[in-house]
Write a protein that holds these residues in place. Sequence first.
Motif, mmCIF file in Angstrom:
data_model
loop_
_atom_site.group_PDB
_atom_site.id
_atom_site.type_symbol
_atom_site.label_atom_id
_atom_site.label_comp_id
_atom_site.label_asym_id
_atom_site.label_seq_id
_atom_site.Cartn_x
_atom_site.Cartn_y
_atom_site.Cartn_z
ATOM 1 N N ARG A 193 7.143 7.501 -12.515
ATOM 2 C CA ARG A 193 7.692 6.726 -13.649
ATOM 3 C C ARG A 193 7.428 5.242 -13.443
ATOM 4 N NH1 ARG A 193 11.735 10.218 -13.655
ATOM 5 N NH2 ARG A 193 13.086 8.936 -12.357
ATOM 6 N N ALA A 194 7.670 4.782 -12.226
ATOM 7 C CA ALA A 194 7.455 3.360 -11.920
ATOM 8 C C ALA A 194 6.004 2.981 -12.204
ATOM 9 C CB ALA A 194 7.807 3.076 -10.459
ATOM 10 N N ILE A 195 5.089 3.812 -11.771
ATOM 11 C CA ILE A 195 3.665 3.511 -11.925
ATOM 12 C C ILE A 195 3.264 3.561 -13.399
ATOM 13 C CG2 ILE A 195 1.330 4.356 -11.371
ATOM 14 C CD1 ILE A 195 2.664 5.198 -8.603
ATOM 15 N N SER A 196 3.857 4.495 -14.135
ATOM 16 C CA SER A 196 3.497 4.583 -15.554
ATOM 17 C C SER A 196 3.985 3.353 -16.314
ATOM 18 C CB SER A 196 4.029 5.870 -16.180
ATOM 19 O OG SER A 196 5.428 5.816 -16.277
ATOM 20 N N GLN A 197 5.032 2.705 -15.827
ATOM 21 C CA GLN A 197 5.577 1.521 -16.511
ATOM 22 C C GLN A 197 4.876 0.225 -16.111
ATOM 23 O OE1 GLN A 197 9.800 2.918 -15.431
ATOM 24 N NE2 GLN A 197 10.177 1.282 -16.896
ATOM 25 N N LEU A 198 4.243 0.236 -14.941
ATOM 26 C CA LEU A 198 3.647 -1.012 -14.428
ATOM 27 C C LEU A 198 2.444 -1.432 -15.262
ATOM 28 C CD1 LEU A 198 3.455 -0.597 -10.549
ATOM 29 C CD2 LEU A 198 4.718 -2.352 -11.797
ATOM 30 N N PRO A 199 2.254 -2.744 -15.439
ATOM 31 C CA PRO A 199 1.032 -3.181 -16.114
ATOM 32 C C PRO A 199 -0.187 -2.752 -15.295
ATOM 33 C CG PRO A 199 2.405 -5.072 -15.472
ATOM 34 C CD PRO A 199 3.118 -3.845 -15.029
ATOM 35 N N HIS A 234 0.820 -1.207 0.000
ATOM 36 C CA HIS A 234 0.000 0.000 0.000
ATOM 37 C C HIS A 234 0.860 1.265 0.000
ATOM 38 C CE1 HIS A 234 -0.887 2.906 3.191
ATOM 39 N NE2 HIS A 234 -0.168 2.137 3.972
ATOM 40 N N GLY A 235 0.281 2.352 -0.501
ATOM 41 C CA GLY A 235 0.958 3.662 -0.500
ATOM 42 C C GLY A 235 2.328 3.608 -1.141
ATOM 43 N N PHE A 236 2.391 2.955 -2.293
ATOM 44 C CA PHE A 236 3.695 2.703 -2.901
ATOM 45 C C PHE A 236 4.456 3.982 -3.240
ATOM 46 C CE2 PHE A 236 6.267 2.286 -6.790
ATOM 47 C CZ PHE A 236 7.236 1.444 -6.297
ATOM 48 N N SER A 237 5.736 3.964 -2.869
ATOM 49 C CA SER A 237 6.663 4.911 -3.459
ATOM 50 C C SER A 237 7.975 4.162 -3.605
ATOM 51 C CB SER A 237 6.743 6.196 -2.634
ATOM 52 O OG SER A 237 7.848 6.193 -1.802
ATOM 53 N N GLY A 238 8.608 4.313 -4.748
ATOM 54 C CA GLY A 238 9.840 3.568 -5.004
ATOM 55 C C GLY A 238 10.075 3.417 -6.482
ATOM 56 N N SER A 239 10.971 2.498 -6.807
ATOM 57 C CA SER A 239 11.372 2.332 -8.212
ATOM 58 C C SER A 239 10.523 1.264 -8.893
ATOM 59 C CB SER A 239 12.840 1.917 -8.281
ATOM 60 O OG SER A 239 12.981 0.592 -7.793
ATOM 61 N N TYR A 240 10.628 1.230 -10.221
ATOM 62 C CA TYR A 240 9.936 0.209 -11.008
ATOM 63 C C TYR A 240 10.410 -1.192 -10.598
ATOM 64 C CZ TYR A 240 8.667 -2.629 -15.043
ATOM 65 O OH TYR A 240 8.173 -3.620 -15.847
ATOM 66 N N GLN A 241 11.723 -1.354 -10.410
ATOM 67 C CA GLN A 241 12.264 -2.672 -10.037
ATOM 68 C C GLN A 241 11.681 -3.144 -8.714
ATOM 69 O OE1 GLN A 241 14.074 -0.261 -11.411
ATOM 70 N NE2 GLN A 241 14.663 -1.334 -13.299
ATOM 71 N N GLN A 242 11.551 -2.216 -7.763
ATOM 72 C CA GLN A 242 10.985 -2.607 -6.465
ATOM 73 C C GLN A 242 9.521 -3.014 -6.626
ATOM 74 O OE1 GLN A 242 12.188 1.050 -4.507
ATOM 75 N NE2 GLN A 242 13.544 -0.092 -3.144
ATOM 76 N N ALA A 243 8.779 -2.232 -7.393
ATOM 77 C CA ALA A 243 7.371 -2.576 -7.601
ATOM 78 C C ALA A 243 7.247 -3.937 -8.261
ATOM 79 C CB ALA A 243 6.693 -1.500 -8.452
ATOM 80 N N ARG A 244 8.093 -4.208 -9.261
ATOM 81 C CA ARG A 244 8.014 -5.484 -9.964
ATOM 82 C C ARG A 244 8.343 -6.656 -9.049
ATOM 83 N NH1 ARG A 244 6.480 -6.108 -15.365
ATOM 84 N NH2 ARG A 244 6.358 -8.264 -14.690
ATOM 85 N N ALA A 245 9.254 -6.439 -8.109
ATOM 86 C CA ALA A 245 9.577 -7.525 -7.181
ATOM 87 C C ALA A 245 8.331 -7.945 -6.399
ATOM 88 C CB ALA A 245 10.691 -7.078 -6.232
ATOM 89 N N PHE A 246 7.479 -6.979 -6.080
ATOM 90 C CA PHE A 246 6.227 -7.308 -5.362
ATOM 91 C C PHE A 246 5.196 -7.929 -6.301
ATOM 92 C CE2 PHE A 246 8.104 -4.513 -2.233
ATOM 93 C CZ PHE A 246 7.719 -5.088 -1.039
ATOM 94 N N THR A 247 5.055 -7.372 -7.494
ATOM 95 C CA THR A 247 4.050 -7.935 -8.403
ATOM 96 C C THR A 247 4.444 -9.358 -8.811
ATOM 97 O OG1 THR A 247 5.014 -6.943 -10.401
ATOM 98 C CG2 THR A 247 3.324 -5.671 -9.278
ATOM 99 N N ASP A 248 5.733 -9.626 -8.892
ATOM 100 C CA ASP A 248 6.188 -10.990 -9.218
ATOM 101 C C ASP A 248 5.774 -11.985 -8.133
ATOM 102 O OD1 ASP A 248 7.297 -10.130 -11.565
ATOM 103 O OD2 ASP A 248 9.381 -10.166 -10.860
#
Length: 276
Positions: free
Chosen positions: A197-203, A162-176
Amino acid sequence: MSDDAKKLRLFDTHCHFDFDVFAADFEHHLLVAREKGVERFVIPSIGAQNWQRAAQLAERFTSQIYYGLGIHPYFLQADSEKTLADLEQSLIHAGRECVAIGECGLDGVVDIPAPLQERILLAQFSLATQARLPLILHSRKTHDRLIYLLKQARFTYGGVLHGFSGSYQQARAFTDLGFKIGVGGVVTYTRAGKTRRAISQLPVESIVIETDAPDMPVCGFQGQPNHPGRLVEIFKALVSLKDMPALELSQQLWRNSCQLYGLDEERSAAGHEVKP
Ligand SMILES: [Zn+2]
């Protein structure tokens, strides 16, 4: 907002709607949010002090309000072991409006020893596994450690960061690992470049939205308590970030949110099945 936009239905996947700031005139606050198109809410709990209040609101406003049971890392006390035992009991007796374990997690800023935070978190992983419920995760400067612990525990019921802030790589580690990314007010601040940027790249299938009200002010409303009705501002910021038609995005977010919390997508706010 156009007439079409008014028909959007939004899901606030994380708001502390049970907090005192909303208590005096709760029905009014609920109405304000509903008039903005926010039709469902999940209230995460922070500790034993609000489990009952969250459960009562969910019982009172069936098919609109759901809740999570958990212990937030900010609110750990010396008798946290006892609180864990109480949490297990509360889960056994919880109704089906209890849709998650949380808010739980790690906080690298608060002055509470990491070993204590981790012990209480791991116990909540076990309770979530027992109850087959997803996790509502709080993480501040602890994303990598949280990923490590989730992997080590082989946790498979997913949930939301929740309340994500961070990089695309970090977000992907969670979605994986089967987690959704909870996007809140941060997305309304143009200065939050990395997170945007991370959010714009996420599916888009990985995203849900939230206010975290009364916390996490939306841009333009700093200094006031945040409100679940402001979810619409977060939604609008996401529409421009994703460059997607608003209706399509709202439908996808609704689907993601229902999937996250194991809810029926087509249940009307009044608690009746919508006819096909
Ligand atoms: Zn929260």
